[in-house]
Design an enzyme around this catalytic site. Sequence first.
Site, PDB file in Angstrom:
ATOM      1  N   HIS A 211      57.435  58.046  -7.631  1.00 10.19           N
ATOM      2  CA  HIS A 211      58.659  57.254  -7.783  1.00 10.19           C
ATOM      3  C   HIS A 211      59.085  56.634  -6.449  1.00 10.19           C
ATOM      4  CE1 HIS A 211      62.715  56.449  -9.573  1.00 10.19           C
ATOM      5  NE2 HIS A 211      63.045  56.486  -8.293  1.00 10.19           N
ATOM      6  N   GLU A 212      59.253  57.499  -5.450  1.00  7.24           N
ATOM      7  CA  GLU A 212      59.725  56.991  -4.153  1.00  7.24           C
ATOM      8  C   GLU A 212      58.677  56.084  -3.518  1.00  7.24           C
ATOM      9  OE1 GLU A 212      62.739  57.167  -3.522  1.00  7.24           O
ATOM     10  OE2 GLU A 212      63.228  58.698  -5.017  1.00  7.24           O
TER      11      GLU A 212
ATOM     12  N   HIS B  10      59.209  52.649  -4.811  1.00  7.68           N
ATOM     13  CA  HIS B  10      60.257  51.954  -4.039  1.00  7.68           C
ATOM     14  C   HIS B  10      59.671  51.466  -2.712  1.00  7.68           C
ATOM     15  CE1 HIS B  10      63.780  52.716  -6.467  1.00  7.68           C
ATOM     16  NE2 HIS B  10      63.716  54.029  -6.371  1.00  7.68           N
TER      17      HIS B  10
ATOM     18  N   HIS C 132      57.823  48.361  -3.087  1.00  6.04           N
ATOM     19  CA  HIS C 132      58.749  47.253  -3.312  1.00  6.04           C
ATOM     20  C   HIS C 132      59.244  46.707  -1.968  1.00  6.04           C
ATOM     21  CE1 HIS C 132      62.488  45.831  -5.849  1.00  6.04           C
ATOM     22  NE2 HIS C 132      61.614  44.868  -5.688  1.00  6.04           N
TER      23      HIS C 132
HETATM   24 ZN   LIG Z   1      64.666  55.549  -7.466  1.00  8.59          ZN
END
Ligand SMILES: [Zn+2]
Length: 683
Positions: free
Chosen positions: A474-475, A478, A481
């Site tokens: 998940h991180e 990010h 991104h």
């Molecule tokens: Zn998040």
Amino acid sequence: MTETSIDLSRHALTHWTGPLDLPDFAALSDEAFEPVFGVALAAHDAEVAAIADNPETPTIENTLAAFELSGEALGRVSSIFWLRAGAHTNDLIQKVEREIAPKMARHYSAISMNPALFARIDALYAQRESLGLDAETLRVLELSWKGFVRSGAKLDETGKARLAAINEELASLGAQFGQNVLADEREWALMLDERDVAGLPDFLKSAMAEAAEARGEKGRYALTLSRSIYEPFTTFSDRRDLREIAFRAFINRGQNGGSTDNTEVVAKTLRLRAEKAKLLGYESYAALKLDDTMAKTPSAVFGLLDPVWVKAKEKAAGDQAEMQELAAEAGHNHPIAGWDWRHYQEKLRVRKFAFDEAEIKPYLQLENTIAACFDVAMRLFGVRFEEKSGIAAWHPDVRVFQVLNADGSHLGTFAADYFARSSKRSGAWMSSLDSAYSLGKGSRPVIYNIMNFAKPVERQPALLSLDEAKTLFHEFGHALHGMLSEVTWPSASGTSVSRDFVELPSQLYEHWLTVPAVIEKHALHYKTGEPMPKELIDKMLAARTFGAGFATVEFAASALVDMTYHARPEAPVEPLRFEAETLERLGAPEAIPMRHRTPHFGHVFAGDGYSAGYYSYLWSEVLDADAFAAFEETGDAFDPELAAKLKKHIYAAGGSADPEQLYIAFRGKMPTPDAMMVKRGLA
Ligand SMILES: [Zn+2]
């Protein structure tokens, strides 16, 4: 050091001379934060004054661009400071944090309410259609203008003064809130002995041993409130008495009376937020916060949450009945309480799917899961991560990687800090020291991930639960991104997107963790090196939606309480009573507490990042479930054509265009909640 002797162009906090665009961490001193902040704030004031008072006619160049590029030194000292405040704090940093938070709020309030500056932005905005702007610049101008208005640029002097005072107080309250939770988490540890931990999985015992040693009790076992200890303990321990003690301590963080109690902090925060919304002409604080999101209104948010809540409760009730039966078989006739849920849910999982979480863990080595993250990024986006040793960072545990494009050229820097320690706040997050953009002389991204995995005892590999491995992905989503961003404007870079869109790249990335090709390659037993047996993979995947009732209820309860607090025109006088009443009205199951109760709900009260915004995760999930379905439809989780579109329109696009347009450019249409309901097993 006196403020006047500080030269921002040479100081280690603002002039970064470390390798890979990093600051020279070894040269930084905590004592310097305060004076450097002072000088950097003044320098930024001077830059802004020069833009505002420029006698020339406003242009994109001399106003919008000059403004976006201003405050570089302040941005630098801030980014290091907030990194330290979250990931490696101490008494001095905490003291500076309490002082600097309101100062920064005052500083940015003054800028957004600077009439001369706003007049120039306003003039550009008025003629925006005739300036021949490209789409990204037009969007940045519009968002910038709206930002000024939403920050009070159109208020009269009295209104401006009041708003500034509110912002300052909110900033102090946010800092106080976070510090109180950290203090409660740090303070609490239950020292256990061998007989108390009998039967617990090895990974947990070793994490508890390490935590005890860190507290000066070598040879014992510390039950702490770190999620990576608390959750497995309440899952695997047969000691109902200890589970209950831990459960109560966990849900009462921030509500223990005394100087670290957040009750009053929350009440004040909600009161000031309601007043701020009214001052700016909004019906409620939620209306203000949602104005620039995809959801746009509280009713759209409730429209998503309400049906999910009903389904999740049904599912949880079904699980509870089965768990009750299972407990009765073992001779336990007590009702399933909050401290029993994880425990019996795990037993039910074992019965239904014939495996337990502890069986998976030996295959999920931290090291290999990191490699899996990198591998997926390589296969989807063609970027490579190369670890660089010997680079000093903010803590010896931190690892630094150079990120390279397919042709070997430098793309950016990635730093990762994986293990829990008492100087770090709980949770997992991504942030940046520098972002990617091309305006002015441009900037390459320096992105970091912070995790709170239990540190293994020496020479043991760190092993993750499936949830923790998901958090890592998940991180890292990010981080990509931020890393892959190809935009012109700083304010459009990376994760600077609407809040209910920002979880799309992260949650979407989680899907690749359980792609069979990824598991087969990276999930290797830490002792034997054997890949995870096919049978275990199948069982793990079959069990994926197991427990979704519990997980969705605890999440949605938090999201609903958050939105209910903020969607009212008036703040509740007694928030904790309001929380209880709201849960009762919603018919929340007694045995499933909110994932984050109000007194430690950092997303919402330690700053206003996710206030009236916790729903965003679910909103983004509607997008990510549908986006991954696109890959499933091609039959190839790495379909090159689709991956190229994903990179271009989602991971590289930052906030350069409207999120709805970006999503449609990738997928052809907007999603319905169907794929999300299937993903959660609630369909
Ligand atoms: Zn998040």
